[in-house]
Design a protein around this motif. Structure first.
Motif, PDB file in Angstrom:
ATOM      1  N   GLY A  72      34.890 -21.206  28.430  1.00 49.17           N
ATOM      2  CA  GLY A  72      35.747 -20.171  27.870  1.00 49.17           C
ATOM      3  C   GLY A  72      35.487 -19.786  26.429  1.00 49.17           C
ATOM      4  O   GLY A  72      36.287 -19.059  25.833  1.00 49.17           O
ATOM      5  N   LEU A  73      34.368 -20.250  25.820  1.00 47.63           N
ATOM      6  CA  LEU A  73      34.045 -19.819  24.466  1.00 47.63           C
ATOM      7  C   LEU A  73      33.872 -18.298  24.457  1.00 47.63           C
ATOM      8  O   LEU A  73      33.170 -17.736  25.288  1.00 47.63           O
ATOM      9  N   LYS A  74      34.539 -17.646  23.501  1.00 50.18           N
ATOM     10  CA  LYS A  74      34.483 -16.191  23.413  1.00 50.18           C
ATOM     11  C   LYS A  74      33.608 -15.782  22.232  1.00 50.18           C
ATOM     12  O   LYS A  74      33.822 -16.235  21.111  1.00 50.18           O
ATOM     13  N   ILE A  75      32.609 -14.925  22.513  1.00 46.52           N
ATOM     14  CA  ILE A  75      31.641 -14.486  21.515  1.00 46.52           C
ATOM     15  C   ILE A  75      31.820 -12.986  21.279  1.00 46.52           C
ATOM     16  O   ILE A  75      31.885 -12.192  22.224  1.00 46.52           O
ATOM     17  N   GLY A  76      31.875 -12.588  20.017  1.00 46.41           N
ATOM     18  CA  GLY A  76      32.000 -11.176  19.684  1.00 46.41           C
ATOM     19  C   GLY A  76      30.668 -10.453  19.759  1.00 46.41           C
ATOM     20  O   GLY A  76      29.606 -11.084  19.862  1.00 46.41           O
ATOM     21  N   GLU A  82      34.715 -15.979  18.506  1.00 44.79           N
ATOM     22  CA  GLU A  82      36.028 -15.391  18.252  1.00 44.79           C
ATOM     23  C   GLU A  82      37.165 -16.267  18.758  1.00 44.79           C
ATOM     24  O   GLU A  82      38.289 -16.184  18.260  1.00 44.79           O
ATOM     25  N   GLU A  83      36.849 -17.132  19.729  1.00 45.49           N
ATOM     26  CA  GLU A  83      37.895 -17.987  20.290  1.00 45.49           C
ATOM     27  C   GLU A  83      37.241 -19.237  20.854  1.00 45.49           C
ATOM     28  O   GLU A  83      36.225 -19.157  21.546  1.00 45.49           O
ATOM     29  N   MET A  84      37.811 -20.401  20.557  1.00 46.94           N
ATOM     30  CA  MET A  84      37.251 -21.666  20.997  1.00 46.94           C
ATOM     31  C   MET A  84      37.711 -21.981  22.432  1.00 46.94           C
ATOM     32  O   MET A  84      38.685 -21.398  22.922  1.00 46.94           O
ATOM     33  N   PRO A  85      37.021 -22.919  23.113  1.00 50.00           N
ATOM     34  CA  PRO A  85      37.462 -23.302  24.460  1.00 50.00           C
ATOM     35  C   PRO A  85      38.919 -23.747  24.492  1.00 50.00           C
ATOM     36  O   PRO A  85      39.668 -23.387  25.406  1.00 50.00           O
ATOM     37  N   LEU A  86      39.328 -24.558  23.491  1.00 55.53           N
ATOM     38  CA  LEU A  86      40.746 -24.896  23.350  1.00 55.53           C
ATOM     39  C   LEU A  86      41.355 -23.909  22.361  1.00 55.53           C
ATOM     40  O   LEU A  86      41.001 -23.897  21.174  1.00 55.53           O
ATOM     41  N   LYS A  87      42.251 -23.071  22.838  1.00 54.07           N
ATOM     42  CA  LYS A  87      42.802 -22.020  21.984  1.00 54.07           C
ATOM     43  C   LYS A  87      43.543 -22.582  20.771  1.00 54.07           C
ATOM     44  O   LYS A  87      43.746 -21.872  19.781  1.00 54.07           O
TER      45      LYS A  87
END
Length: 341
Positions: A72-76, A82-87
């Protein structure tokens, strides 16, 4: 040392190929993922999540960003997390994915894989692909061969007599002398075939019977492009090799983007100045051109397999091969310059 130039613009895709969903394509041995942002700008980055290396092309698009479907790592679109696996974890901006410079021009999405910054002014001037009074379209084929074999093929149209005998080939190609010349950054192979009965394709394009003058002018442009000025004109039109706007004229547009040492991406098309307002003809023409290139693919992939099966042998070069030989020499010279040799 690789077989390709690195600091150069390559075609990554047609404008219609790159949409909002991830497109995976390996370029110069590097896995790349491309997509369009909401404003239609194209993003290109290394196709590997910086966390556990799952291809980002398997990810989920969220707005202009992409989320890896492993943890779930979010990349811009700028390649920054932009967001880590653990929110609940603070975003670590040092987590980055390599991005690549992109420029759109002449219906193509161009990518720069080099370490230096690319100048869009160095993209080849494909004026027929964007000029008024011309129509341009084409397609894409992956080919299992060294990209330089395709350059050899396109710089020696003598093969049309045998490979494309039912469409654009004719015996006169074997009987007409070639003129090969080189400039600082171009290689040209020119053929003028006067007073002949045109082959089936060109007779259909001209739309009438009668003897014609035919021309073929192949132009190699580093790192991996071949433009071919082709056409026929009625003999009474007075066309010459230097001036041939009479009759029907087209530019076969060919871009070979290396995937790796034994595979390449082939982006092909044709800009034409005849029947430009007939979409039905354009669709039929594109289909016919694809059929011609399919014949080339059979030859090229068999040639690549034969080279691998005969490593103790080397290809021979004859007079008809001078265009391809000089193109290879130009490629090798630039590669050596890049490596400091």
């Amino acid at each position: 040392m690789t077989t390709w130039i690195k600091n150069a613009w390559y075609v990554a895709g047609w404008d219609y190929e790159v949409g909002p969903q991830p497109l995976a394509r390996t370029i110069l041995g590097v896995p790349v993922v491309l997509w369009r942002k909401l404003d239609s700008e194209v993003v290109a980055m290394r196709d590997a999540c910086p966390h556990r290396m799952l291809p980002l092309s398997m990810g989920i698009k969220e707005g202009d960003s992409i989320r890896c479907t492993y943890h779930g790592l979010k990349i811009g679109p700028d390649g920054i997390a932009e967001e880590m696996p653990l929110k609940s974890d603070p975003v670590n901006k040092r987590i980055c994915t390599q991005t690549f410079q992109i420029h759109e021009q002449h219906r193509f999405v161009w990518i720069w894989m080099g370490e230096e910054k690319g100048d869009p002014a160095d993209i080849p001037d494909l004026w027929p692909c964007s000029a008024d009074g011309w129509s341009f379209d084409g397609g894409y084929n992956p080919i299992q061969c060294d990209y330089r074999l395709l350059i050899d093929n396109l710089m020696d149209l003598t093969h049309e007599t045998y490979v494309h005998g039912g469409s654009i080939g004719q015996q006169e190609l074997m009987e007409t002398p070639l003129n090969t010349r080189k400039t600082e950054d171009r290689v040209f192979v020119e053929r003028w075939i006067p007073d002949i009965d045109p082959p089936p394709f060109w007779k259909g394009a001209l739309g009438k019977e009668g003897q014609v003058d035919r021309w073929q002018i192949c132009e190699f442009i580093a790192p991996a492009a071949v433009m071919i000025d082709v056409g026929v004109a009625p003999i009474e039109a007075g066309a010459t090799l230097e001036k041939h706007d009479q009759g029907v004229r087209g530019f076969v547009v060919d871009f070979m983007t290396p995937q790796d040492e034994e595979n390449c991406h082939y982006f092909w098309g044709m800009a034409r100045d005849f029947r430009v307002d007939d979409p039905g003809f354009g669709a039929r023409f594109r289909q016919q051109q694809n059929g011609v290139f399919d014949e080339d693919i059979v030859i090229l992939e068999a040639q690549q397999k034969s080279l691998a099966a005969n490593p103790h042998l080397s290809m021979q070069s004859y007079n008809i091969d001078q265009g391809g030989v000089r193109a290879r020499q130009m490629i090798s010279k630039i590669i050596k310059s890049e490596s400091g040799q």
